[in-house]
Design an enzyme around this catalytic site. Structure first.
Site, mmCIF file in Angstrom:
data_model
loop_
_atom_site.group_PDB
_atom_site.id
_atom_site.type_symbol
_atom_site.label_atom_id
_atom_site.label_comp_id
_atom_site.label_asym_id
_atom_site.label_seq_id
_atom_site.Cartn_x
_atom_site.Cartn_y
_atom_site.Cartn_z
ATOM 1 N N THR A 390 0.890 -1.142 0.000
ATOM 2 C CA THR A 390 0.000 0.000 0.000
ATOM 3 C C THR A 390 0.925 1.188 0.000
ATOM 4 O O THR A 390 2.125 1.052 0.220
ATOM 5 C CB THR A 390 -0.876 -0.078 1.283
ATOM 6 N N THR A 408 -3.947 1.641 -2.563
ATOM 7 C CA THR A 408 -3.272 0.350 -2.562
ATOM 8 C C THR A 408 -3.767 -0.567 -3.678
ATOM 9 O O THR A 408 -4.880 -0.381 -4.198
ATOM 10 C CB THR A 408 -3.536 -0.359 -1.210
ATOM 11 N N ASN A 410 -3.120 -3.746 -2.600
ATOM 12 C CA ASN A 410 -2.954 -4.773 -1.576
ATOM 13 C C ASN A 410 -1.525 -5.273 -1.539
ATOM 14 O O ASN A 410 -0.643 -4.499 -1.197
ATOM 15 C CB ASN A 410 -3.980 -5.897 -1.702
ATOM 16 N N ASP A 432 -8.648 -9.070 1.251
ATOM 17 C CA ASP A 432 -8.958 -8.342 2.488
ATOM 18 C C ASP A 432 -10.326 -8.725 3.049
ATOM 19 O O ASP A 432 -10.665 -8.363 4.183
ATOM 20 C CB ASP A 432 -8.885 -6.825 2.268
ATOM 21 N N SER A 461 -10.700 -2.502 5.266
ATOM 22 C CA SER A 461 -9.308 -2.086 5.112
ATOM 23 C C SER A 461 -8.738 -1.670 6.459
ATOM 24 O O SER A 461 -9.483 -1.422 7.419
ATOM 25 C CB SER A 461 -9.252 -0.896 4.154
ATOM 26 N N GLY A 483 1.084 -0.968 5.082
ATOM 27 C CA GLY A 483 1.528 -2.023 5.992
ATOM 28 C C GLY A 483 0.435 -2.967 6.464
ATOM 29 O O GLY A 483 0.592 -3.597 7.513
ATOM 30 N N GLY A 484 -0.699 -3.062 5.738
ATOM 31 C CA GLY A 484 -1.762 -3.964 6.197
ATOM 32 C C GLY A 484 -2.194 -3.550 7.598
ATOM 33 O O GLY A 484 -2.300 -2.357 7.900
HETATM 34 N N1 GLY Z 1 -4.959 -3.872 1.609
HETATM 35 C C1 GLY Z 1 -4.584 -3.528 2.918
HETATM 36 C C2 GLY Z 1 -5.648 -2.769 3.628
HETATM 37 O O1 GLY Z 1 -6.456 -2.127 2.995
HETATM 38 O O2 GLY Z 1 -5.706 -2.817 4.827
#
Ligand code: GLY
Length: 582
Positions: A390, A408, A410, A432, A461, A483-484
């Protein structure tokens, strides 16, 4: 391992005599980073009074600054940066993905825009499960993994509401970068080289991103004529080129070739949505962040509301006592995130309660100062199997308007699928979703029914673009990260670093971070981010410590001082990132 030769000498000096607090480099007085911590304020910061742009790629930062200098506002610059990153940073910068923006104008008007991807109408959990009902990697790699992209609609919507320069003018720098090319960095080469085998089956991806059968060489010039043509169409026809016109045809053709789900109807019905930001107070500062379909705003609100009841400054930065409390707050906030949150157009969520001070006080009452609480006590999602990419940018203009934007595809380079004739990567955002409640996704997140895949839904997200306003009502910070799930914990800790520990812009970004997301039931720490004593105290409290190497968010932070001076710092964890002010 940047600047390692300097570090031994400097780390000793820094540990003995930290520079004073303020705006320059180095940890402020009272803040000592671990002896062998890698990031010690050696990277440049941006300073200015007229504007500041902080992104993960210096060339995109330059595009943003040029737009501000040409008289554009922060939103204009954000649009231009979004398109530029789609060219120079194809691992995450995109037109084939989606994201979120929080905008605050100089007069205090605050808004948030959801341009998250949407599940195609043909998407069902069964498409992503094997015969035993276990998730397959179809949500991660290949055509099925792609959600309906939202970025072009999002940037268009931002322009409709707040843009001041022409749409064409804002896309022109990206077209130039795509057509004339740019110099390939080590990071671009390495990122593509590492995925060459994984992406072997995608013919268009191989043709464009592996010219001559290999990742572009470092130092060579990389041109993307098809992407340039795609951007020209978007510049000339606006978002309709992407959702109704020639680009829509190319996306649907790509889907038909390989069993993907996105149809013309999906693209036609996609809209970016203005939503009310999550707004809450932390120690007198007002924070505006992203509401669902991002979990970011609610999860940092819940975390910081819990932490407001403790004097973190007195406990000390990176002390075991402070880390313990921060981890316990994250643990509880992630439990609610994973259970309650999803697409607000489909799911009822107790948002007011989750971000209330009363609820934070209830949660705080259950936290021991010296004992970890087991995650199983909080988790309400049955665990069936435990198990990024992202980018964020922050912009402030000369009037004091600000944009925090995270978008992002992902994981790095998304689904691996490049749309034939259009030249851009499609996201793998379907991962996600929870394909089945209780199964971990690629980030190890165990999520529940609220985030199950369903036609037309937006996947939950963690993106947390955030804007902080000082008690006096003036802009104070613009912050966000990729960073997820680590986005949420990185953004929360950066805010804590500035507000509680009074760190300058560089230290606040450089400082070691921890992460806790409920499951796995462990505090993740960066390599050398805590010392041995701290580890052993935390283990004594009952925490499991997991030390993780490598990528650990990529914060882009702007701080505005009361006199109007702007300071920007990009994360040294990312090699080409840069904040520039003027
Ligand atoms: N793709 C990571 C997020 O949206 O959290």
């Amino acid at each position: 391992m940047r600047r390692f030769s300097l570090l031994l000498a400097l780390s000793f000096l820094a540990a003995c005599a930290p520079p004073p607090a303020g705006t320059g480099a180095g940890a402020p007085a009272g803040t000592v980073f671990p002896f062998d911590w890698e990031f010690r304020g050696l990277d440049p910061i941006g300073t200015g009074t007229q504007g500041m742009v902080a992104t993960t790629d210096v060339r995109a930062t330059r595009v943003g600054v040029d737009i501000l200098e040409a008289g554009g506002n922060a939103v204009d610059a954000a649009i231009a940066v979004g398109f530029a990153l789609a060219v120079v940073y194809p691992s995450a910068g995109n037109i084939g993905g989606g994201g979120f923006a929080v905008v605050r104008l100089a007069d205090g008007e605050t808004a948030s825009l959801d341009f998250r991807e949407m599940a195609p109408m043909l998407a069902t959990p069964q498409r992503f499960l094997d015969e035993e009902g276990r998730p397959t990697d179809a949500s991660v790699l290949g055509h099925l993994a792609a959600g309906v992209p939202g970025t072009v609609a999002g940037l268009w919507e931002l322009h409709q509401r707040y843009g001041s320069l022409s749409w064409e003018e804002l896309i022109a720098p990206a077209i130039e970068l795509a057509e004339n090319g740019f110099v390939v960095t080590q990071a671009l080469h390495d990122g593509l080289a590492a995925r060459q085998t994984r992406f072997a089956e995608f013919e268009t991806t191989q043709q464009i991103f592996y010219p001559g059968g290999e990742a572009p060489r470092v130092g060579s010039t990389f041109q993307q004529p098809q992407l340039g043509e795609t951007l020209r169409l978007i510049a000339a026809e606006g978002k309709s080129a992407f959702y109704h016109g020639a680009i829509a045809d190319m996306i649907v053709d790509e889907m038909r070739r390989s069993g993907g789900l996105i149809t013309h109807e999906d693209l036609r019905r996609y809209t970016a949505k203005w939503r009310d930001p999550i707004i809450f107070e932390y120690r007198g500062y007002t924070i505006a962040s992203m509401p669902p379909s991002s979990s970011g705003g609610i999860t940092i609100a819940e975390t910081l509301n819990i932490l407001e009841g403790y004097n973190l400054r007195e406990l000390g930065f990176n002390s075991p006592e402070a880390i313990h409390l921060i981890a316990e707050a994250f643990r509880r906030a992630f439990a609610d995130r994973n259970y309650y949150l999803g697409d607000p157009d489909y799911i009822e969520m107790p948002v007011e309660r989750l971000i209330s001070d009363e609820y934070a006080a209830e949660l705080r009452a259950g936290i021991s100062r010296s004992r970890a609480s087991p995650s199983e006590q909080f988790n309400r999602v049955p665990v069936l199997q435990e198990g990024s990419h992202t980018t964020h940018y922050s912009i402030v203009d000369g009037q004091g308007s600000a944009v925090a934007l995270t978008y992002t595809i992902n994981s790095g380079y998304g689904s691996g699928v490049v749309v034939a004739r259009a030249g851009f990567f499609l996201n793998n955002e379907m991962d996600d979703f929870a394909m089945r409640a209780g199964y971990a996704n690629q980030y190890g997140l165990i999520q529940g029914e609220a985030n199950l895949v369903a036609p037309g839904r937006r996947m939950l997200s963690a993106m947390t673009p955030s804007i902080v306003v000082a008690p006096e009502g003036e802009l104070r910070m613009v912050v966000g990260s990729p960073g997820g799930p680590r986005i949420i914990t990185a953004v929360a800790q950066t805010i804590i670093n500035v507000i509680d520990f009074e760190m300058d812009v560089r230290s606040a970004v450089d400082a070691p971070r921890i992460h806790h997301q409920l499951l796995p039931d462990a505090i993740m720490v960066e390599r050398n981010g805590i010392d041995e004593r701290t580890r052993s105290v935390l283990e004594g409290f009952g925490h499991t410590i997991m030390s993780r190497r490598g990528y650990w968010a990529d914060v882009q932070l702007i701080i505005r001082e009361p006199d109007g001076t702007l300071y920007g710092a990009s994360d040294p964890r990312s090699s080409n990132s840069r904040a520039i002010g003027y």
